[in-house]
Design an enzyme around this catalytic site. Structure first.
Site, PDB file in Angstrom:
ATOM      1  N   ASN A  10       8.723   0.138   2.642  1.00 31.01           N
ATOM      2  CA  ASN A  10       8.922   0.569   1.258  1.00 31.01           C
ATOM      3  C   ASN A  10       8.452   2.020   1.141  1.00 31.01           C
ATOM      4  OD1 ASN A  10       9.080   0.924  -1.479  1.00 31.01           O
ATOM      5  ND2 ASN A  10       7.410  -0.481  -1.999  1.00 31.01           N
ATOM      6  N   LYS A  12       8.891   4.012  -1.272  1.00 36.01           N
ATOM      7  CA  LYS A  12       8.586   4.380  -2.667  1.00 36.01           C
ATOM      8  C   LYS A  12       9.213   5.740  -2.998  1.00 36.01           C
ATOM      9  CE  LYS A  12       4.419   1.705  -2.109  1.00 36.01           C
ATOM     10  NZ  LYS A  12       3.053   1.432  -2.499  1.00 36.01           N
ATOM     11  N   HIS A  97       7.899  -5.490  -7.604  1.00 39.15           N
ATOM     12  CA  HIS A  97       6.768  -4.822  -6.948  1.00 39.15           C
ATOM     13  C   HIS A  97       5.678  -4.571  -7.992  1.00 39.15           C
ATOM     14  CE1 HIS A  97       4.358  -1.794  -4.928  1.00 39.15           C
ATOM     15  NE2 HIS A  97       4.869  -2.272  -3.802  1.00 39.15           N
ATOM     16  N   GLU A  99       3.831  -2.154  -8.591  1.00 35.54           N
ATOM     17  CA  GLU A  99       3.875  -0.856  -9.284  1.00 35.54           C
ATOM     18  C   GLU A  99       4.864  -0.911 -10.444  1.00 35.54           C
ATOM     19  OE1 GLU A  99       4.528   1.485  -5.775  1.00 35.54           O
ATOM     20  OE2 GLU A  99       2.479   1.013  -5.146  1.00 35.54           O
ATOM     21  N   GLU A 169       1.636  -9.950  -2.014  1.00 36.24           N
ATOM     22  CA  GLU A 169       0.969  -8.652  -2.016  1.00 36.24           C
ATOM     23  C   GLU A 169      -0.154  -8.647  -3.059  1.00 36.24           C
ATOM     24  OE1 GLU A 169       3.597  -5.364  -0.384  1.00 36.24           O
ATOM     25  OE2 GLU A 169       4.122  -5.530  -2.480  1.00 36.24           O
ATOM     26  N   GLY A 175      -2.120  -0.112  -1.006  1.00 28.37           N
ATOM     27  CA  GLY A 175      -2.452   1.317  -0.966  1.00 28.37           C
ATOM     28  C   GLY A 175      -3.936   1.619  -0.962  1.00 28.37           C
ATOM     29  N   SER A 213      -1.862  -2.808   2.628  1.00 27.81           N
ATOM     30  CA  SER A 213      -2.679  -2.103   3.626  1.00 27.81           C
ATOM     31  C   SER A 213      -2.524  -2.663   5.046  1.00 27.81           C
ATOM     32  CB  SER A 213      -4.148  -2.077   3.198  1.00 27.81           C
ATOM     33  OG  SER A 213      -4.289  -1.352   1.995  1.00 27.81           O
TER      34      SER A 213
HETATM   35  C1  PEP Z   1       3.414  -1.864  -1.006  1.00 27.32           C
HETATM   36  O1  PEP Z   1       3.438  -0.920  -1.801  1.00 27.32           O
HETATM   37  O2  PEP Z   1       4.210  -2.794  -1.111  1.00 27.32           O
HETATM   38  C2  PEP Z   1       2.443  -1.841   0.065  1.00 27.32           C
HETATM   39  C3  PEP Z   1       2.277  -2.921   0.769  1.00 27.32           C
HETATM   40  O3  PEP Z   1       1.763  -0.657   0.229  1.00 27.32           O
HETATM   41  P1  PEP Z   1       0.624  -0.381   1.324  1.00 27.32           P
HETATM   42  O4  PEP Z   1       1.148  -0.832   2.651  1.00 27.32           O
HETATM   43  O5  PEP Z   1       0.397   1.095   1.250  1.00 27.32           O
HETATM   44  O6  PEP Z   1      -0.575  -1.158   0.904  1.00 27.32           O
END
Ligand code: PEP
Length: 250
Positions: A10, A12, A97, A99, A169, A175, A213
């Site tokens: 992803n 973004k 997601h 966000e 998630e 992040g 992460s």
């Molecule tokens: C995400 O935004 O779906 C995500 C998993 O980000 P990160 O790997 O940076 O935690």
């Protein structure tokens, strides 16, 4: 590796067109033939149309959008529809997601409308679910997961065979550099399996991903959890080196 698995990047709002091409050109030079895991790259809407051409150039790679609008057509300035994505050969779409839920105010019901449209189309959904830190601390994780899954699946008429990815998630792990522990992921993925087992999803192939992460140091431990079929990766997907390091572990 003998289970079907997925490695979803992803990007973004991080890569412009030139950076995206540069990345895929680098990926093209890597020999991916040893690993049968499916790579799904989710770039910006703008670049999807051009980047899907790389499906012909890189074996085992596919593309997804990061979002789609909840109505099929009409006066919705600035939005992108399911049929627009279908028409350019996009196969996947990320829905819900965190966000979009937290920053852009998407509700479970918005996501349910999108799920229904996507389910009835040629696209396949990558549904993101997960609890916030407060919900985790208040021991509400299973209630949150149940609400998110049940609402998203509620209006679907499960009649056709479909691939559905559900990415667990935890919001607090996205992040932050702090992934959930293997014990927490194992536990929460089991909760998700139970919720799904209580829904008649007919012949759908449902795969469970972890996101939050994931990096080259924790990927193989997390992937060793039986029910984890792959990853949704944000930060570590932005560099081909760190993405490939994860990919090699699944
Ligand atoms: C995400 O935004 O779906 C995500 C998993 O980000 P990160 O790997 O940076 O935690």
């Amino acid at each position: 590796m003998n289970k079907t698995s997925f490695c979803v990047a992803n990007w973004k709002m991080n890569k412009d067109f030139n950076e995206s091409i540069f990345y895929l050109e680098k990926l093209k030079k890597i020999d991916l033939s040893e690993n049968k895991s499916n790579i799904i790259i989710c770039p910006s809407y703008l670049d999807l149309h051009e980047l899907v051409k790389y499906k012909e150039k890189i074996k085992g790679i596919d593309f997804g959008a990061q979002n789609v609008f909840s109505e099929p057509k009409g006066s919705f300035t600035g939005e992108i529809s399911v049929s627009m994505l279908e028409s350019i050969g996009c196969k996947w779409v990320i829905l819900g997601h965190s966000e979009r839920r937290v920053v852009l105010g998407e509700t479970d019901l918005d996501i349910a409308k999108k799920m229904k449209l996507v389910y009835e189309s040629k696209l396949n959904p990558i549904l993101c679910i997960g609890e916030s830190l407060l919900e985790k601390e208040q021991k509400e994780t299973s209630v949150v997961l149940k609400r998110q899954i049940n609402t998203a699946f509620n209006s679907i008429d499960f009649k056709k065979n479909k691939n559905i990815l559900i990415a667990y998630e935890p919001v607090w792990a996205i992040g932050t550099g702090v992934a959930a522990s293997v014990a927490d992921i194992t536990n929460n993925i089991k909760i998700i399996k139970n919720i799904i087992n209580n829904i008649d999803t007919k012949d759908c192939n449902i795969y469970l991903l972890y996101g939050g992460s994931v990096d080259g140091n924790n990927a193989s431990n997390i992937f060793s959890i039986n029910e984890v079929d792959g990853f949704l990766i944000g930060t570590a997907s932005l560099s081909i080196e760190s993405f490939y390091k994860i990919y090699r572990q699944i």
